[in-house]
Scaffold this motif. Structure first.
Motif, PDB file in Angstrom:
ATOM      1  N   GLN A   1      42.319  30.307  32.809  1.00 27.29           N
ATOM      2  CA  GLN A   1      42.417  29.121  32.245  1.00 27.29           C
ATOM      3  C   GLN A   1      41.749  28.142  33.450  1.00 27.29           C
ATOM      4  OE1 GLN A   1      46.264  27.417  31.172  1.00 27.29           O
ATOM      5  NE2 GLN A   1      46.966  29.354  30.488  1.00 27.29           N
ATOM      6  N   ARG A   2      40.939  27.330  32.916  1.00 25.48           N
ATOM      7  CA  ARG A   2      40.033  26.531  34.008  1.00 25.48           C
ATOM      8  C   ARG A   2      41.027  25.697  34.981  1.00 25.48           C
ATOM      9  NH1 ARG A   2      37.611  25.326  29.108  1.00 25.48           N
ATOM     10  NH2 ARG A   2      35.436  26.224  28.789  1.00 25.48           N
ATOM     11  N   SER A   3      42.201  25.427  34.580  1.00 25.31           N
ATOM     12  CA  SER A   3      43.037  24.843  35.245  1.00 25.31           C
ATOM     13  C   SER A   3      43.485  25.558  36.308  1.00 25.31           C
ATOM     14  CB  SER A   3      44.477  24.346  34.542  1.00 25.31           C
ATOM     15  OG  SER A   3      44.819  25.216  33.830  1.00 25.31           O
TER      16      SER A   3
ATOM     17  N   HIS B   1      35.540  34.543  33.453  1.00 22.92           N
ATOM     18  CA  HIS B   1      35.201  33.390  32.492  1.00 22.92           C
ATOM     19  C   HIS B   1      36.365  32.636  32.414  1.00 22.92           C
ATOM     20  CE1 HIS B   1      33.578  31.133  29.047  1.00 22.92           C
ATOM     21  NE2 HIS B   1      34.552  31.615  28.318  1.00 22.92           N
ATOM     22  N   ALA B   2      36.069  31.424  32.578  1.00 20.46           N
ATOM     23  CA  ALA B   2      37.277  30.421  32.538  1.00 20.46           C
ATOM     24  C   ALA B   2      37.037  29.464  31.215  1.00 20.46           C
ATOM     25  CB  ALA B   2      36.784  29.289  33.708  1.00 20.46           C
ATOM     26  N   SER B   3      38.115  29.625  30.476  1.00 18.94           N
ATOM     27  CA  SER B   3      38.445  29.009  29.027  1.00 18.94           C
ATOM     28  C   SER B   3      39.407  28.188  29.204  1.00 18.94           C
ATOM     29  CB  SER B   3      38.610  30.032  28.065  1.00 18.94           C
ATOM     30  OG  SER B   3      39.648  30.674  28.367  1.00 18.94           O
ATOM     31  N   GLN B   4      39.801  27.240  28.043  1.00 21.55           N
ATOM     32  CA  GLN B   4      40.887  26.608  27.911  1.00 21.55           C
ATOM     33  C   GLN B   4      42.177  27.144  28.045  1.00 21.55           C
ATOM     34  OE1 GLN B   4      40.697  23.217  27.655  1.00 21.55           O
ATOM     35  NE2 GLN B   4      42.923  22.610  27.355  1.00 21.55           N
ATOM     36  N   ASP B   5      42.477  28.236  27.561  1.00 22.90           N
ATOM     37  CA  ASP B   5      43.865  28.688  27.427  1.00 22.90           C
ATOM     38  C   ASP B   5      43.994  30.297  27.713  1.00 22.90           C
ATOM     39  OD1 ASP B   5      42.915  29.457  24.943  1.00 22.90           O
ATOM     40  OD2 ASP B   5      44.521  28.228  24.073  1.00 22.90           O
ATOM     41  N   GLY B   6      42.810  30.924  28.101  1.00 23.81           N
ATOM     42  CA  GLY B   6      42.577  32.538  27.957  1.00 23.81           C
ATOM     43  C   GLY B   6      43.332  32.962  29.314  1.00 23.81           C
ATOM     44  N   TYR B   7      43.528  34.329  29.098  1.00 25.52           N
ATOM     45  CA  TYR B   7      44.019  34.996  30.485  1.00 25.52           C
ATOM     46  C   TYR B   7      43.958  36.534  29.869  1.00 25.52           C
ATOM     47  CZ  TYR B   7      46.718  37.020  34.033  1.00 25.52           C
ATOM     48  OH  TYR B   7      47.445  37.718  35.003  1.00 25.52           O
ATOM     49  N   GLY B   8      43.496  37.285  31.168  1.00 23.52           N
ATOM     50  CA  GLY B   8      43.417  38.751  30.843  1.00 23.52           C
ATOM     51  C   GLY B   8      42.451  39.504  31.739  1.00 23.52           C
ATOM     52  N   GLY B   9      42.517  40.575  31.829  1.00 26.25           N
ATOM     53  CA  GLY B   9      41.295  41.316  32.567  1.00 26.25           C
ATOM     54  C   GLY B   9      41.227  43.044  32.096  1.00 26.25           C
ATOM     55  N   LEU B  10      39.971  43.312  32.432  1.00 25.80           N
ATOM     56  CA  LEU B  10      39.915  44.783  31.757  1.00 25.80           C
ATOM     57  C   LEU B  10      38.983  45.605  33.015  1.00 25.80           C
ATOM     58  CD1 LEU B  10      40.601  46.965  29.700  1.00 25.80           C
ATOM     59  CD2 LEU B  10      38.314  46.364  28.670  1.00 25.80           C
TER      60      LEU B  10
ATOM     61  N   ASP C   1      31.579  21.434  37.470  1.00 23.76           N
ATOM     62  CA  ASP C   1      31.708  21.210  38.787  1.00 23.76           C
ATOM     63  C   ASP C   1      33.065  20.766  39.667  1.00 23.76           C
ATOM     64  OD1 ASP C   1      28.849  21.233  38.740  1.00 23.76           O
ATOM     65  OD2 ASP C   1      28.602  19.197  38.393  1.00 23.76           O
ATOM     66  N   PHE C   2      33.878  20.829  38.999  1.00 23.18           N
ATOM     67  CA  PHE C   2      35.248  20.526  39.683  1.00 23.18           C
ATOM     68  C   PHE C   2      35.700  21.734  40.538  1.00 23.18           C
ATOM     69  CE2 PHE C   2      36.257  22.192  35.616  1.00 23.18           C
ATOM     70  CZ  PHE C   2      37.337  23.432  35.882  1.00 23.18           C
ATOM     71  N   ALA C   3      35.171  23.083  40.105  1.00 18.41           N
ATOM     72  CA  ALA C   3      35.811  24.127  40.701  1.00 18.41           C
ATOM     73  C   ALA C   3      35.154  24.579  41.896  1.00 18.41           C
ATOM     74  CB  ALA C   3      35.591  25.315  39.692  1.00 18.41           C
ATOM     75  N   ASP C   4      36.222  25.089  42.981  1.00 15.73           N
ATOM     76  CA  ASP C   4      35.510  25.649  44.302  1.00 15.73           C
ATOM     77  C   ASP C   4      35.496  26.894  44.127  1.00 15.73           C
ATOM     78  OD1 ASP C   4      35.195  25.733  46.852  1.00 15.73           O
ATOM     79  OD2 ASP C   4      36.951  24.786  47.504  1.00 15.73           O
ATOM     80  N   CYS C   5      34.232  27.236  43.657  1.00 13.72           N
ATOM     81  CA  CYS C   5      33.924  28.694  43.421  1.00 13.72           C
ATOM     82  C   CYS C   5      33.565  29.354  44.742  1.00 13.72           C
ATOM     83  CB  CYS C   5      32.719  28.859  42.612  1.00 13.72           C
ATOM     84  SG  CYS C   5      33.142  28.427  40.888  1.00 13.72           S
ATOM     85  N   GLU C   6      33.244  28.538  45.617  1.00  6.99           N
ATOM     86  CA  GLU C   6      33.051  28.996  47.258  1.00  6.99           C
ATOM     87  C   GLU C   6      34.627  29.659  47.784  1.00  6.99           C
ATOM     88  OE1 GLU C   6      30.449  29.781  48.497  1.00  6.99           O
ATOM     89  OE2 GLU C   6      28.911  28.848  47.724  1.00  6.99           O
ATOM     90  N   ARG C   7      35.429  28.922  47.399  1.00 12.18           N
ATOM     91  CA  ARG C   7      36.894  29.369  48.111  1.00 12.18           C
ATOM     92  C   ARG C   7      37.173  30.511  47.231  1.00 12.18           C
ATOM     93  NH1 ARG C   7      42.683  26.166  46.944  1.00 12.18           N
ATOM     94  NH2 ARG C   7      43.992  27.712  48.251  1.00 12.18           N
ATOM     95  N   LEU C   8      37.104  30.654  45.815  1.00  9.35           N
ATOM     96  CA  LEU C   8      37.529  31.716  45.070  1.00  9.35           C
ATOM     97  C   LEU C   8      36.591  32.945  45.721  1.00  9.35           C
ATOM     98  CD1 LEU C   8      38.750  33.121  42.559  1.00  9.35           C
ATOM     99  CD2 LEU C   8      36.899  32.245  41.351  1.00  9.35           C
TER     100      LEU C   8
END
Length: 602
Positions: A260-262, A240-249, A201-208
């Motif tokens: 990253q979730r952060s 997908h938000a994860s602890q330390d992931g990053y990437g795109g295809l 719930d902490f994420a502002d998905c509307e802004r994204l």
């Protein structure tokens, strides 16, 4: 559209991370060959997806059919002579526990898969329609489904049947399963959907969602300034938000992203003031928006306009091209530039991001060893297989490719005839949104720039000399400033300081290399030579690189005490002269109306 190739996919056991797949083939060949891809387009490494396939069986009705494995990823089903025209069925399982965007994942909270990891190819039938049915069961209760594949008959949650015109289309449409946030917007009448999983719930998905819409509007305007609609009926972002992931295809009408979730924007309480400040280059959210911009730009530059060698994908082996510097590099040039044009970052933040790319290139000795065209061709064996020597032997076709694009853009603008934006659109038109060669780029550059650019591409793309970055940027009103390098770069090291000081890379032609330091060394202490006769040498334990500088202060030589393969070694380190990184900025006195600023304000 009736599909003679049909897949049924179910969540077999989320705790065992197993998908169950049934493949049904109408009118199979007497010796029907099947294969699973070894790679996925957009990620240039043979990943051997067949390693996760198990319990493969074949039958016609209740009659078993013999299967022979031909090689690492291919099988042949040998139909009995008396078999009727009934469909051939294959049943198998796929283990899925890779949370990247490239393969497949499954646990009790979420499922994700690319069809290249699950769907066997039917030899000789690849260009026929394919259907995929995603089954709902007790394991998927409450889950939803998101995919860019065309639905045929699905329920409100997305389970059911989907259709693809051929195997390439099927392979190019990943699936997200689970509980996720979803939002939509339209650009020029085309619906876009953003799906975000793995967040709270902490994420502002509307802004994204709003910021993603601005990116899409800017990039569609870039490619279609005449007001035309984009070349797809809908578009899907799977994040997908994860602890330390990053990437795109990238895919033809969707993209799979991991962050990253952060890095997600934070939801603010009603008592908190709204966000008004521009994003900084160092913000994680800036990185995420750059990733979204990059993958969406690929919808045109690599999924439509693409290397001639990728006219049809060969899923069984490497597909070589020297053009990744264009398709990945030019996309990397535009990803942050279009954030600026969309108003999501300001000019100082953009120049900081650009400066970071320049410094990464200048701090890579491999740029003088490998051309960016060679780096593109060698991606299969070098880019995704990083070793301790990679910085000394290779160059990034992302980073240097982006700077080649910058040099071309600034050169075209300085000569006053065109710019790279127009070149990209003209290339799309010349190649009919399809395969291209380097000669096509040269032809468009000659047409719009009113001269030949063969020499520039030979030097910048096929050579290993330095790019004329300082000259071109200064010509466009920017200051090329120097600031002291961090200590690691000054010594020629890349280190890990977690739990001690361990050397990851030793860069070519540096003080660290001259001292005999090597990747994998654990730097334990520094020994200081006696300052005068009769005084004992001092040795100090170090756990951080800054401690080395502290104890070495004022000395021209120190002894590095390192552990290598269980042996203690003394390496004499001669303290290097200062080295500098570059910093870009616009002079405070520069008038707002200078023509060169159009580059950043299109």
């Amino acid at each position: 559209m009736k599909a003679g190739i049909r897949y049924r996919v179910s969540v077999l056991d989320p705790n065992q991370h197993l998908y169950g797949i049934t493949l049904e083939i109408d009118q199979p060949a007497a010796r029907q060959r099947l294969s699973l891809p070894v790679w996925i387009p957009g990620s240039y490494l043979v990943r051997e997806f067949s390693q996760h396939l198990q319990k493969l069986q074949a039958c016609i009705g209740r009659q078993p059919v013999a299967l022979e494995q031909l090689d690492k990823n291919s099988w042949e089903a040998r139909l009995p002579a008396d078999s009727k025209k009934a469909p051939l069925q294959l049943h198998y399982e796929v283990y899925a526990f890779d949370a990247s965007v490239r393969t497949a994942f499954l646990d009790a909270q979420r499922g994700f898969f690319n069809p290249t990891s699950l769907c066997l190819r039917v030899a000789g039938r690849e260009r026929e329609p394919h259907a995929l049915e995603l089954l709902d069961n007790a394991h998927t209760a409450g889950w939803q489904v998101a995919t860019g594949l065309t639905p045929a008959k699905i329920d409100a949650r997305g389970f059911g049947s989907y259709l693809a015109g051929d195997y390439d289309e099927l392979a190019d449409c990943p699936f997200e399963l689970g509980r996720f946030w979803s939002g939509q917007f339209e650009v020029r009448g085309v619906p876009h959907r953003l799906v975000v999983s793995g967040t709270g719930d902490f994420a502002d998905c509307e802004r994204l969602l709003r910021d993603t819409q601005r990116i899409c509007e800017t990039e569609i305007a870039f490619w279609h300034p005449d007001g035309a609609a984009p070349p797809f009926k809908s578009y899907l972002f799977l994040l997908h938000a994860s602890q330390d992931g990053y990437g795109g295809l990238e895919h033809r009408n969707s993209t799979a992203l991991v962050c990253q979730r952060s890095d997600l924007p934070r939801r603010r309480s009603p008592q908190e003031p709204p966000v008004t400040a521009k994003l900084q280059a160092s913000d994680g959210y800036t990185t995420l928006l750059g990733l979204i911009s990059h993958e969406y730009f690929h919808t045109w530059n690599v999924k439509r306009l693409r290397p001639r060698e990728f006219k049809r994908y060969d899923y069984d082996r490497e597909n070589y091209t020297e053009l990744l510097w264009f398709f990945e590099g030019f996309t990397s040039y535009y990803d942050d530039l279009l954030l600026l044009r969309a108003g999501l970052i300001d000019e100082p933040a953009y120049l900081q991001l650009l400066g970071k790319t320049i410094n990464q290139l200048l701090q890579t000795p491999g740029r003088q060893v490998q051309s960016v065209a060679q780096a593109s061709f060698d991606a299969w064996v070098k880019y995704y297989r990083i070793t301790e020597n990679s910085p000394n032997a290779t160059v990034s076709y992302y980073g240097k490719g982006a700077l080649v694009a910058l040099c071309l853009d600034l050169t075209l603008r300085a000569e006053g005839h065109s710019d790279l934006d127009a070149v990209m659109r003209a290339l799309m038109q010349r190649c009919e949104a399809g395969p291209m060669r380097e000669s096509d780029l040269l032809a468009v550059l000659k047409q719009l720039g009113r001269r030949r650019y063969d020499a520039e591409l030979q030097d910048w793309v096929h050579g290993t000399g330095e790019l004329p970055l300082a000259e071109l940027l200064q010509r466009h009103g920017l200051q090329w400033l120097q600031e002291p390098d961090p200590l690691a770069q000054r010594l020629g090291l890349r280190v890990n300081e977690s739990g001690g000081l361990t050397i990851k890379n030793v860069l070519r032609g540096t003080a660290a290399e001259a001292a005999g330091l090597a990747a994998g060394d654990e730097w334990l202490a520094v020994e200081l030579p006696p300052s005068e006769p009769g005084v004992e040498a001092q040795a100090w334990r170090v756990r951080k690189l800054d401690e080395v500088a502290l104890y070495a202060s004022g000395r021209s030589t120190v002894i590095a005490l390192v552990s290598r393969d269980g042996r203690l070694l003394k390496c004499p380190l001669h303290w290097p002269e200062p080295r500098y990184s570059i910093k870009l900025q616009r002079p405070a006195t520069a008038p707002v109306t200078v023509p060169e600023r159009r580059w950043l304000q299109e």
